[in-house]
Design an enzyme around this catalytic site. Structure first.
Site, PDB file in Angstrom:
ATOM      1  CB  VAL A  58       8.466  10.032  87.640  1.00 49.64           C
ATOM      2  CG1 VAL A  58       7.269  10.740  88.259  1.00 49.64           C
ATOM      3  CG2 VAL A  58       8.845   8.803  88.470  1.00 49.64           C
ATOM      4  CG  ASP A 115      14.820  17.351  81.506  1.00 42.86           C
ATOM      5  OD1 ASP A 115      14.349  16.300  81.965  1.00 42.86           O
ATOM      6  OD2 ASP A 115      15.955  17.800  81.836  1.00 42.86           O
ATOM      7  CG  PHE A 127       1.548   5.288  94.276  1.00 43.83           C
ATOM      8  CD1 PHE A 127       0.580   6.284  94.170  1.00 43.83           C
ATOM      9  CD2 PHE A 127       2.174   5.110  95.500  1.00 43.83           C
ATOM     10  CE1 PHE A 127       0.224   7.063  95.253  1.00 43.83           C
ATOM     11  CE2 PHE A 127       1.834   5.881  96.604  1.00 43.83           C
ATOM     12  CZ  PHE A 127       0.857   6.866  96.479  1.00 43.83           C
ATOM     13  CG  PHE A 187       5.651  -6.345  95.802  1.00 45.79           C
ATOM     14  CD1 PHE A 187       4.898  -6.285  94.650  1.00 45.79           C
ATOM     15  CD2 PHE A 187       6.714  -5.477  95.939  1.00 45.79           C
ATOM     16  CE1 PHE A 187       5.179  -5.369  93.663  1.00 45.79           C
ATOM     17  CE2 PHE A 187       6.995  -4.529  94.954  1.00 45.79           C
ATOM     18  CZ  PHE A 187       6.225  -4.485  93.817  1.00 45.79           C
ATOM     19  CB  ALA A 190      12.128 -15.647  97.650  1.00 44.35           C
ATOM     20  CB  CYS A 196      11.634   3.741  94.135  1.00 45.77           C
ATOM     21  SG  CYS A 196      11.327   4.799  92.735  1.00 45.77           S
TER      22      CYS A 196
HETATM   23  C1  UDX Z   1       8.679   0.685  93.175  1.00 49.21           C
HETATM   24  C2  UDX Z   1       7.225   0.649  93.629  1.00 49.21           C
HETATM   25  O1  UDX Z   1       6.646  -0.611  93.291  1.00 49.21           O
HETATM   26  C3  UDX Z   1       6.440   1.773  92.942  1.00 49.21           C
HETATM   27  O2  UDX Z   1       5.112   1.774  93.432  1.00 49.21           O
HETATM   28  C4  UDX Z   1       7.123   3.097  93.272  1.00 49.21           C
HETATM   29  O3  UDX Z   1       6.443   4.171  92.657  1.00 49.21           O
HETATM   30  C5  UDX Z   1       8.565   3.073  92.794  1.00 49.21           C
HETATM   31  O4  UDX Z   1       9.260   1.972  93.414  1.00 49.21           O
HETATM   32  P1  UDX Z   1      10.104  -0.116  91.114  1.00 49.21           P
HETATM   33  O5  UDX Z   1      11.234   0.139  92.039  1.00 49.21           O
HETATM   34  O6  UDX Z   1      10.138   0.443  89.753  1.00 49.21           O
HETATM   35  O7  UDX Z   1       8.707   0.413  91.795  1.00 49.21           O
HETATM   36  O8  UDX Z   1       9.981  -1.696  90.920  1.00 49.21           O
HETATM   37  P2  UDX Z   1       9.258  -2.856  91.715  1.00 49.21           P
HETATM   38  O9  UDX Z   1       8.557  -3.687  90.738  1.00 49.21           O
HETATM   39  O10 UDX Z   1       8.534  -2.350  92.889  1.00 49.21           O
HETATM   40  O11 UDX Z   1      10.523  -3.748  92.258  1.00 49.21           O
HETATM   41  C6  UDX Z   1      11.394  -3.161  93.193  1.00 49.21           C
HETATM   42  C7  UDX Z   1      12.430  -4.224  93.563  1.00 49.21           C
HETATM   43  O12 UDX Z   1      11.826  -5.266  94.329  1.00 49.21           O
HETATM   44  C8  UDX Z   1      13.081  -4.894  92.360  1.00 49.21           C
HETATM   45  O13 UDX Z   1      14.466  -5.065  92.635  1.00 49.21           O
HETATM   46  C9  UDX Z   1      12.397  -6.250  92.295  1.00 49.21           C
HETATM   47  O14 UDX Z   1      13.236  -7.258  91.748  1.00 49.21           O
HETATM   48  C10 UDX Z   1      12.139  -6.522  93.761  1.00 49.21           C
HETATM   49  N1  UDX Z   1      11.011  -7.419  93.989  1.00 49.21           N
HETATM   50  C11 UDX Z   1       9.755  -7.002  93.681  1.00 49.21           C
HETATM   51  C12 UDX Z   1      11.244  -8.659  94.573  1.00 49.21           C
HETATM   52  O15 UDX Z   1      12.383  -9.025  94.851  1.00 49.21           O
HETATM   53  N2  UDX Z   1      10.184  -9.467  94.837  1.00 49.21           N
HETATM   54  C13 UDX Z   1       8.897  -9.100  94.537  1.00 49.21           C
HETATM   55  O16 UDX Z   1       7.988  -9.876  94.792  1.00 49.21           O
HETATM   56  C14 UDX Z   1       8.677  -7.826  93.930  1.00 49.21           C
END
Ligand code: UDX
Length: 438
Positions: A12, A31, A153, A253, A256, A264
């Site tokens: 970040v 840092d 985000f 999102f 499956a 996060c």
């Molecule tokens: C997330 C949020 O998307 C982001 O906006 C926030 O700032 C930080 O957290 P991140 O955790 O980096 O980002 O990845 P992301 O792409 O959101 O995926 C999170 C988890 O959900 C992953 O394990 C991914 O495999 C899973 N996922 C995502 C699914 O299983 N199915 C989906 O359709 C999307």
């Protein structure tokens, strides 16, 4: 443009520092971790984040981005201070804010002119007020500052794009002076009509938790629909596609899989549940999603056992250790649940991940880490595809089948077509389309 200091050079902080420099600001990335700063000063990048090295290099070369371990001096030289430090889950799941308080304390001690303290980290609702109190206390009641909430985000693996082209910028402050400064910081986005939301601090803090928890719930929902699809013979990809055509749902999102992981969603859902609890109420929706997500991860082993009941002495190949593709991050990765379960059932595990093996090895030193897919698959009784890295999307399936001792393929990310895989002779199980009618 403004003199900015970003404290914290994780994915970040470093993306924020490079992105703000790219907007024309003069930015110091600071840092306490001297090794990280050393790498950055020598033109390296201490994390894996696609596209980040180009943005950092471009802005270092332009003289807009520098790095230091001297946080105090960096704060004294800057008008705008972003705190982008980690807020990992504490014992009870609440966010551990010790790193934030350290930055606020340094800010208080170096308040040599009016400055803005901006919380970029994900923090519980009310942290802005606590930060203000701490700074007043530690600065001898010097109120020549404002505190702002500016949540990020950024998705790991696409953080640079998410920063330079965000869906929206959220700025939490009611100070007119601070609002003007923040509009200047994000001027490059505002002139491109990127949605820019000005609200109060608590709402900005809540927007972050509510957004992440909602996404986690959405993923968990489609995972549960997938589990039902497997039983009744529906195809979750077809279901998700048609669901997503409803503008209120959106197609994103709805993929499956084996459950969500990362730095996060797990942290923010736990922290949000804690915030509800601390305020005397509960969020049954998020609680259920967190519970269902753990069941989803463990369910991967049930998928394997549905076609290979006895795992004693079996060799299982795991393709993918990162919690998602395009990152080396394995925090809360589903593989960290699946692998110990397989070992408890007597299986031996050999693994491959294009990028995340070193990170995974820190927690699982005793595994057999292979250098490529085919070495990981060689001699295995089954393979489980856990992370949808691009290189796993075009496997030489003939070669895979010949290397496996038995052609058992568990595809947790629905990369391959069930009918096609069965025609190729695999015993194939995926997520929500394993038994779809031909
Ligand atoms: C997330 C949020 O998307 C982001 O906006 C926030 O700032 C930080 O957290 P991140 O955790 O980096 O980002 O990845 P992301 O792409 O959101 O995926 C999170 C988890 O959900 C992953 O394990 C991914 O495999 C899973 N996922 C995502 C699914 O299983 N199915 C989906 O359709 C999307």
């Amino acid at each position: 443009m403004k003199k900015i200091c970003v404290v914290g050079t994780g994915y970040v902080g470093l993306v924020t520092a490079a992105g703000l420099a790219d907007f024309g600001n003069s930015v110091i990335g600071a840092d306490i971790d001297a090794s990280k700063i050393e790498i950055l000063k020598n033109g390296g990048i201490p994390i894996y984040e696609p596209g980040l090295s180009e943005v950092v290099e471009r802005n270092v070369r332009a003289g807009r981005l520098t790095f230091t371990t001297d946080i105090d001096t960096a704060i004294r030289k800057s008008k705008v201070i972003f705190s982008a430090v980690g807020t990992p889950p504490g014992e009870g799941g609440e966010a551990d804010l010790r790193a934030v308080w350290k930055v606020a304390s340094s800010f208080a001690k170096n308040l040599n002119s009016y400055k803005v303290f901006i919380n970029k980290s994900t923090v519980p609702v009310g942290t802005g007020q606590k930060t203000k109190t701490l700074i007043l206390q530690e600065s001898g009641n010097n109120d020549n500052f404002d505190v702002v909430s500016n949540p990020e985000f950024l998705r790991e693996g696409s953080a640079v794009g998410d920063f330079l082209n965000p869906d929206r910028v959220v700025v939490g402050t009611r100070s007119k002076k601070a609002q003007e400064i923040m509009r200047d910081v994000y001027h490059a986005l505002i002139i491109r009509n990127v949605p820019y939301v000005e609200t109060n601090i608590k709402s900005a803090e809540m927007i972050k938790y509510a957004s992440n928890a909602f996404l986690a719930v959405k993923i968990t929902f489609i995972n549960e629909i997938a589990n039902l699809c497997d039983i009744v013979g529906a195809d979750v990809n077809e279901v998700a596609k048609a669901m997503g055509m409803d503008g209120r749902i959106s197609p994103k999102f709805l993929h499956a899989g084996p459950g969500f992981g990362g730095s996060c969603f797990p942290k923010d859902t736990m922290a949000l549940m804690e915030i509800f609890k601390q305020n005397g109420i509960r969020t049954r929706v998020v609680e259920a999603a967190v519970e269902a997500n753990e069941i989803q991860k463990r369910g991967v082993v049930d998928k394997l056992r549905s076609v290979m009941p006895d795992l004693e002495g079996k060799i299982i190949a795991i393709l993918g250790l990162a919690f998602k593709p395009n990152t080396d991050d394995t925090r809360f990765s589903p593989s960290k649940v699946v692998i110990p379960l397989l070992q408890e059932l007597g299986a031996r595990v050999q693994v491959y991940d294009p990028v995340a093996s070193d990170d995974f090895r820190r927690d699982f030193p005793g595994l057999e880490y292979k250098d490529n897919v085919y070495e990981a698959v060689r001699g295995a009784d089954a393979l489980i595809l856990m992370t949808e890295w691009n290189e796993f999307r075009s496997l030489d399936l003939k070669r895979v089948k010949s290397l496996l001792r038995s052609p058992v393929f568990i595809d947790t990310r629905n990369i391959y077509d069930p009918c096609d895989m069965r025609e190729k002779g695999f015993t194939f199980v995926c997520t929500g389309r394993s038994n779809c009618d031909e």
